[in-house]
Design a protein around this motif. Structure first.
Motif, short mmCIF file in Angstrom:
data_model
loop_
_atom_site.label_atom_id
_atom_site.label_comp_id
_atom_site.label_asym_id
_atom_site.label_seq_id
_atom_site.Cartn_x
_atom_site.Cartn_y
_atom_site.Cartn_z
N ASP A 136 1.01 -6.19 11.93
CA ASP A 136 2.28 -5.75 12.52
C ASP A 136 3.24 -5.17 11.48
O ASP A 136 3.84 -4.13 11.68
CB ASP A 136 2.98 -6.91 13.22
N TYR A 137 3.37 -5.89 10.34
CA TYR A 137 4.37 -5.47 9.34
C TYR A 137 4.06 -4.08 8.82
O TYR A 137 4.90 -3.19 8.80
CB TYR A 137 4.36 -6.42 8.13
N THR A 138 2.83 -3.92 8.36
CA THR A 138 2.45 -2.65 7.73
C THR A 138 2.50 -1.52 8.74
O THR A 138 2.94 -0.41 8.44
CB THR A 138 1.02 -2.74 7.15
N GLU A 139 2.05 -1.80 9.96
CA GLU A 139 2.03 -0.74 10.96
C GLU A 139 3.44 -0.36 11.37
O GLU A 139 3.73 0.80 11.63
CB GLU A 139 1.17 -1.16 12.14
N GLY A 147 0.80 -1.23 0.00
CA GLY A 147 0.00 0.00 0.00
C GLY A 147 0.83 1.27 0.00
O GLY A 147 0.29 2.36 0.18
N ASN A 148 2.14 1.17 -0.22
CA ASN A 148 2.95 2.40 -0.27
C ASN A 148 2.77 3.10 -1.63
O ASN A 148 2.02 2.62 -2.49
CB ASN A 148 4.44 2.09 0.04
N GLU A 199 4.43 2.51 5.79
CA GLU A 199 4.54 2.97 4.39
C GLU A 199 3.18 3.22 3.75
O GLU A 199 3.06 4.07 2.86
CB GLU A 199 5.35 1.97 3.57
N ALA A 200 2.17 2.48 4.17
CA ALA A 200 0.83 2.68 3.59
C ALA A 200 0.29 4.07 3.93
O ALA A 200 -0.53 4.62 3.20
CB ALA A 200 -0.12 1.59 4.06
N PHE A 230 -3.25 5.41 2.19
CA PHE A 230 -4.01 6.22 3.15
C PHE A 230 -3.91 7.72 2.82
O PHE A 230 -4.86 8.47 2.99
CB PHE A 230 -3.55 5.96 4.58
N ARG A 231 -2.75 8.12 2.32
CA ARG A 231 -2.56 9.53 1.95
C ARG A 231 -3.51 9.92 0.81
O ARG A 231 -4.00 11.04 0.73
CB ARG A 231 -1.11 9.77 1.53
N LEU A 232 -3.75 8.94 -0.06
CA LEU A 232 -4.64 9.17 -1.20
C LEU A 232 -6.00 9.71 -0.75
O LEU A 232 -6.59 10.57 -1.39
CB LEU A 232 -4.82 7.83 -1.91
#
Ligand code: SAM
Length: 323
Positions: free
Chosen positions: A53-56, A11-12, A60-61, A66-68
């Motif tokens: 855990d990884y994403t949090e 999701g980056n 990077e998302a 999420f920025r989108l």
């Protein structure tokens, strides 16, 4: 070898570019009546948890998908100010998404029913990797071949695909995707799209991509070949799009190269005077034999990605094409 896990990066901004382009490609290529073979040489785990855990840990998302939603118009059916967990900006008018980015959001909505209903990015929990995006567009006659070498990600991918109950339409193998590709070209109905998305964890990946693409073009010149690459200050990374362009030109094939930059690549220092690396500032998608519609779609999508995902004044895009 194999410390790379895509779950940290899911999701980056690079995924937004890669997956938006992939969706536009799949949409177009699956419109025809003849069977399409899709080969994903570096498939990853298939699905990722954005609240895992990884994403949090990597966050990077936050600077990607999420920025989108900070500046984009709320997804259809959702209240406009639903992004409760995402910091708001002072922008006056939300950006109405172009068709390619809207299709990307629609895929996210399809996988996250609660998000689809509320429009609240806090409800966005599942992120689709390339295999799940590709699979969604297939019809009965099409085939999808997935390759993933990491033992844990291979296991996750196999389990995730099994849950789709799509039988032999999708095949998953724990094999080297660069090598495996050879055995599938040319495809039975002479229509194929190949996504080559290595982790570039090893420097040798850059060279392997161009060798693999050169070989693929010899075996099957009319396939659509799609390569994601990082734009980083490393000679091999710098050379890769140049080499791919040379390959396409020599084979008299059309090509398209889209680069999205979201921030400066300069090192900075923090308050304690320690050097801070910028993380990935930019990435590119190089496509050989792109459908004629792709350039127009990206011409609309790239400026929106800059507006939505840009982090500083260096945010920009380039879109080159030839052939
Ligand atoms: N394409 C995926 C997506 O968009 O969701 C992400 C793939 S990730 C960037 C690259 C993956 O390739 C990693 O999961 C890594 O374990 C795997 N990998 C590394 N070398 C490989 C190889 N030679 N053959 C197949 N998979 C490989």
């Amino acid at each position: 070898m194999f410390s790379y896990r895509h779950a940290f990066h899911a999701g980056n901004h690079a995924d937004v570019l890669k997956h938006t382009t992939l969706i536009a490609l799949m949409k177009y290529l699956t419109q025809k009546d003849t069977a399409l073979t899709v080969i994903d040489t570096h498939a990853g785990a298939g699905l990722y948890r954005l609240d895992g855990d990884y994403t949090e840990t990597s966050g990077e998302a936050k600077d990607g998908v999420f920025r989108l939603f900070q500046k984009a118009e709320a997804p259809a059916g959702a209240p406009a100010a639903a992004a409760t967990s995402v910091k708001k900006t002072k922008l006056a008018a939300p950006i109405v998404l172009c068709p390619a980015l809207q299709a990307y959001v629609d895929i996210l909505r399809g996988l996250n029913p609660q998000f689809a209903e509320s429009g609240n990015p806090a409800h966005l929990k599942i992120y689709p990797g390339s295999p799940f995006i590709e699979q969604q567009f297939l019809s009965g006659r099409d085939k999808l071949k997935l390759f993933e070498l990491h033992p844990t990600d291979y296991k996750s991918l196999s389990g995730n695909i099994e849950q789709l109950s799509v039988g032999r339409q999708v095949a998953v193998a724990r094999e080297d995707g660069f090598e495996a590709l050879k055995t599938f070209l040319p495809p039975p109905a002479r229509r194929a799209m190949v996504l080559c998305d290595p982790s570039y964890e090893m420097k040798s990946d850059y060279g392997r991509v161009s060798v693999c693409m050169a070989d693929a073009l010899k075996r099957f010149a009319t396939g659509t070949y799609v390569v994601w690459y990082p734009v980083i200050p490393r000679p091999e990374a710098h050379d890769l799009p140049r080499k791919l362009k040379t390959l396409a030109v020599k084979a008299s094939r059309s090509w398209l190269n889209a680069v999205l930059t979201v921030k400066s690549s300069k090192l900075t220092t923090d308050e304690a005077g320690d050097v801070v690396r910028p993380g990935l500032p930019a990435s590119g998608m190089f496509i050989i034999n792109p459908p004629h519609t792709l350039k127009g779609e990206l011409q609309l999508a790239l400026p929106q990605m800059v507006a939505l995902l840009g982090q500083d004044r260096n945010a920009s895009f380039t879109l080159e094409h030839g052939g």
